[in-house]
Design a protein around this motif. Structure first.
Motif, PDB file in Angstrom:
ATOM      1  N   UNK A 208      -4.447   9.413  32.899  1.00  0.00           N
ATOM      2  CA  UNK A 208      -4.639  10.808  32.705  1.00  0.00           C
ATOM      3  C   UNK A 208      -4.641  11.703  34.090  1.00  0.00           C
ATOM      4  N   UNK A 209      -5.117  10.772  35.041  1.00  0.00           N
ATOM      5  CA  UNK A 209      -5.074  11.566  36.424  1.00  0.00           C
ATOM      6  C   UNK A 209      -3.905  11.820  37.325  1.00  0.00           C
ATOM      7  N   UNK A 210      -2.903  10.861  37.138  1.00  0.00           N
ATOM      8  CA  UNK A 210      -1.786  10.703  37.978  1.00  0.00           C
ATOM      9  C   UNK A 210      -0.577  10.076  37.491  1.00  0.00           C
ATOM     10  N   UNK A 211       0.500  10.180  38.130  1.00  0.00           N
ATOM     11  CA  UNK A 211       1.851   9.424  37.723  1.00  0.00           C
ATOM     12  C   UNK A 211       1.878   8.580  39.213  1.00  0.00           C
ATOM     13  N   UNK A 212       2.436   7.240  38.881  1.00  0.00           N
ATOM     14  CA  UNK A 212       2.760   6.611  40.164  1.00  0.00           C
ATOM     15  C   UNK A 212       4.117   5.899  39.977  1.00  0.00           C
ATOM     16  N   UNK A 213       5.065   6.073  40.929  1.00  0.00           N
ATOM     17  CA  UNK A 213       6.299   5.350  40.795  1.00  0.00           C
ATOM     18  C   UNK A 213       6.797   4.554  42.054  1.00  0.00           C
ATOM     19  N   UNK A 214       7.278   3.620  42.043  1.00  0.00           N
ATOM     20  CA  UNK A 214       7.950   2.783  43.292  1.00  0.00           C
ATOM     21  C   UNK A 214       9.519   3.026  43.062  1.00  0.00           C
ATOM     22  N   UNK A 215      10.072   3.378  44.226  1.00  0.00           N
ATOM     23  CA  UNK A 215      11.679   3.659  44.055  1.00  0.00           C
ATOM     24  C   UNK A 215      12.296   2.665  45.094  1.00  0.00           C
ATOM     25  N   UNK A 216      13.040   1.718  44.637  1.00  0.00           N
ATOM     26  CA  UNK A 216      13.682   1.182  45.574  1.00  0.00           C
ATOM     27  C   UNK A 216      15.005   1.624  46.061  1.00  0.00           C
ATOM     28  N   UNK A 217      15.278   1.670  47.365  1.00  0.00           N
ATOM     29  CA  UNK A 217      16.428   2.260  47.656  1.00  0.00           C
ATOM     30  C   UNK A 217      17.753   1.521  47.899  1.00  0.00           C
ATOM     31  N   UNK A 218      18.986   2.197  47.494  1.00  0.00           N
ATOM     32  CA  UNK A 218      20.273   1.541  47.615  1.00  0.00           C
ATOM     33  C   UNK A 218      21.163   2.588  48.355  1.00  0.00           C
ATOM     34  N   UNK A 219      21.816   2.267  49.279  1.00  0.00           N
ATOM     35  CA  UNK A 219      22.587   3.282  50.048  1.00  0.00           C
ATOM     36  C   UNK A 219      23.980   3.473  49.629  1.00  0.00           C
ATOM     37  N   UNK A 220      24.456   3.145  48.412  1.00  0.00           N
ATOM     38  CA  UNK A 220      25.645   3.170  48.002  1.00  0.00           C
ATOM     39  C   UNK A 220      25.793   4.568  47.092  1.00  0.00           C
ATOM     40  N   UNK A 221      26.516   5.575  47.615  1.00  0.00           N
ATOM     41  CA  UNK A 221      26.793   6.523  46.892  1.00  0.00           C
ATOM     42  C   UNK A 221      26.983   6.385  45.426  1.00  0.00           C
ATOM     43  N   UNK A 222      27.900   5.274  45.207  1.00  0.00           N
ATOM     44  CA  UNK A 222      28.391   5.299  43.756  1.00  0.00           C
ATOM     45  C   UNK A 222      27.184   4.694  42.714  1.00  0.00           C
ATOM     46  N   UNK A 223      26.409   4.169  43.475  1.00  0.00           N
ATOM     47  CA  UNK A 223      25.048   3.710  42.699  1.00  0.00           C
ATOM     48  C   UNK A 223      24.377   4.977  42.496  1.00  0.00           C
ATOM     49  N   UNK A 224      24.163   6.022  43.423  1.00  0.00           N
ATOM     50  CA  UNK A 224      23.481   7.172  43.171  1.00  0.00           C
ATOM     51  C   UNK A 224      24.099   7.927  41.935  1.00  0.00           C
ATOM     52  N   UNK A 225      25.575   7.958  42.028  1.00  0.00           N
ATOM     53  CA  UNK A 225      26.268   8.645  40.863  1.00  0.00           C
ATOM     54  C   UNK A 225      25.941   8.025  39.584  1.00  0.00           C
ATOM     55  N   UNK A 226      25.633   6.856  39.517  1.00  0.00           N
ATOM     56  CA  UNK A 226      25.449   5.891  38.335  1.00  0.00           C
ATOM     57  C   UNK A 226      24.204   6.293  37.683  1.00  0.00           C
ATOM     58  N   UNK A 227      23.327   6.440  38.734  1.00  0.00           N
ATOM     59  CA  UNK A 227      21.831   6.795  38.238  1.00  0.00           C
ATOM     60  C   UNK A 227      21.788   7.889  37.754  1.00  0.00           C
ATOM     61  N   UNK A 228      22.494   9.023  38.367  1.00  0.00           N
ATOM     62  CA  UNK A 228      22.420  10.449  37.769  1.00  0.00           C
ATOM     63  C   UNK A 228      23.022  10.386  36.218  1.00  0.00           C
ATOM     64  N   UNK A 229      23.824   9.320  35.974  1.00  0.00           N
ATOM     65  CA  UNK A 229      24.165   9.348  34.505  1.00  0.00           C
ATOM     66  C   UNK A 229      22.955   8.934  33.401  1.00  0.00           C
TER      67      UNK A 229
END
Ligand SMILES: C[S@@+](CC[C@H](N)C(=O)[O-])C[C@H]1O[C@@H](n2cnc3c(N)ncnc32)[C@H](O)[C@@H]1O
Length: 376
Positions: A208-229
């Protein structure tokens, strides 16, 4: 006042029970966030197994330094930052007293994150983390941990504020914790993409009080494109609670509800539609919860639920559905078994006891559970 958390002892000004926002002049400490901090420590333990090079940890908004001290006790090389000089002094004395090493610095977290590279960065601000997201994703190497306490903007209850902060349209629905998390994760994924990085959510939870997320980073732009899908829109019928997801950066909302024909359709997005957690990682985090955590029982229960929770981008609330259908509610397991017996997947959702996820539509759930209240 003395506080002991997860085997770590620190001094805090006073414990303001139930406080969720910073009010008053004292350095902030919120005892109700213990579960959040316990899970953070379990994540830090599990993450080091996954990414052994992760050594440095920035507690970017440290206040008393409780997160930083706990991370230092796990062997991380810790920097605690805060804008408030009293907080920095307290965090440094807590680090010193713990004997764990670690440094507290009087810096604006944004300037520090642009100046220096950390393996893990933890954003735990008052309200929205968005003002800190750019430098965090621009420079962090491995993992960005994010708390957002502005649940009303996130879930669409304060919609204009949500639009301003998160660059999308949140809607106030019966699945508001899920909406909040998906607005938050979507905004993080888009921010990281600006730096050609993919920010993959490996564990996310909401209360109720908050949202929490842990995001692992990947430096491939193609992977960023994939995530946006995996971002897109949810169309929600205000009359029958039917919802549909569209994986697209351009919305094509239906003119009417495909279930009941209503034209009262809410359109939310673009939000994150992909998985909010990685089940295998959640299990490894669960295994790192130890009995010295004050929230051990709750943390294990939540992580057990999260590990098997379906990836659907919305959840249902049994009581809300039964009220809409003029039925009395059933025991949760009985209700979910009925949905499963009809051939669908169904799991509890970690948000609260009557929340569940399923691949069945609202009409299919209604039919599958009709026999539970034959009078209705
Ligand atoms: C919610 S508190 C942090 C709580 C702490 N992480 C915990 O777990 O108890 C937010 C802190 O962020 C600090 N802060 C606000 N803006 C900041 C900035 N730009 N850079 C660094 N610290 C900031 C505040 O002074 C406050 O101490």
């Amino acid at each position: 006042m003395h506080v002991s958390e997860g085997g770590v002892d620190i001094e805090v000004p006073d414990a303001r029970d139930g406080a969720s926002e910073g009010t008053g002049d004292d350095v902030f400490y919120n005892p109700t966030q213990e579960l959040n901090r316990d899970v953070t420590v379990a994540v830090l333990r599990a993450f080091r197994e996954r990414e052994p090079r992760a050594e440095s940890y920035l507690d970017a908004m440290a206040a008393s330094g409780i997160r930083g001290v706990r991370a230092a006790a796990e062997g991380y090389d810790v920097t605690c930052a805060d804008l408030d000089a009293d907080a920095v002094e307290l965090a440094q004395s807590n680090l010193d007293a713990a004997g764990t090493g670690g440094e507290a610095v009087h810096r604006n977290a944004n300037a520090l994150m642009y100046d220096s590279v950390f393996d893990v960065v933890d954003l735990d601000p008052f309200g929205t983390p968005m003002p800190f997201a750019d430098p965090a994703f621009a420079n962090t190497r491995d993992l960005v941990c994010v708390t957002a306490t502005d649940t009303a903007p996130l879930c669409g209850a304060h919609q204009k504020s949500g639009i301003r902060k998160y660059g999308c349209v949140p809607q106030n629905t019966d699945y508001h914790p899920e909406m909040g998390l998906r607005v938050l994760v979507g905004a993080m994924v888009r921010t990281a993409a600006r730096y050609d990085k993919a920010a993959v959510p490996i564990l996310s939870h909401a209360t109720r009080h908050y949202a929490r997320t842990y995001l692992e980073l990947d430096e491939r732009a193609t992977k960023a494109d994939e995530l946006l899908e995996s971002t897109g829109f949810v169309y929600h019928c205000e009359d029958c609670l039917h919802r549909e997801a569209e994986y697209s950066l351009i919305a094509h909302p239906p003119e009417e509800c495909s279930n009941c024909g209503s034209t009262r359709i809410l359109e939310a997005g673009p939000i994150w539609l992909g998985p909010i957690s990685d089940a295998e990682f959640v299990e490894s985090v669960r295994d790192e919860v130890t009995d010295d955590f004050g929230s051990a029982k709750r943390a294990r229960r939540m992580l057990d639920t999260l590990a098997v929770e379906l990836d659907t981008p919305t959840h249902f609330d049994q009581h809300r559905l039964c009220k809409l259908w003029g039925r009395s509610a059933s025991k949760m397991e009985e209700f979910l078994d009925a949905v499963r017996d009809a051939g669908f997947d169904a799991t509890p959702a970690h948000y609260h006891g009557t929340a569940f996820k399923t691949d069945a539509t609202v009409a299919e759930i209604r039919e599958a559970t009709a026999h539970l209240d034959p009078e209705a």
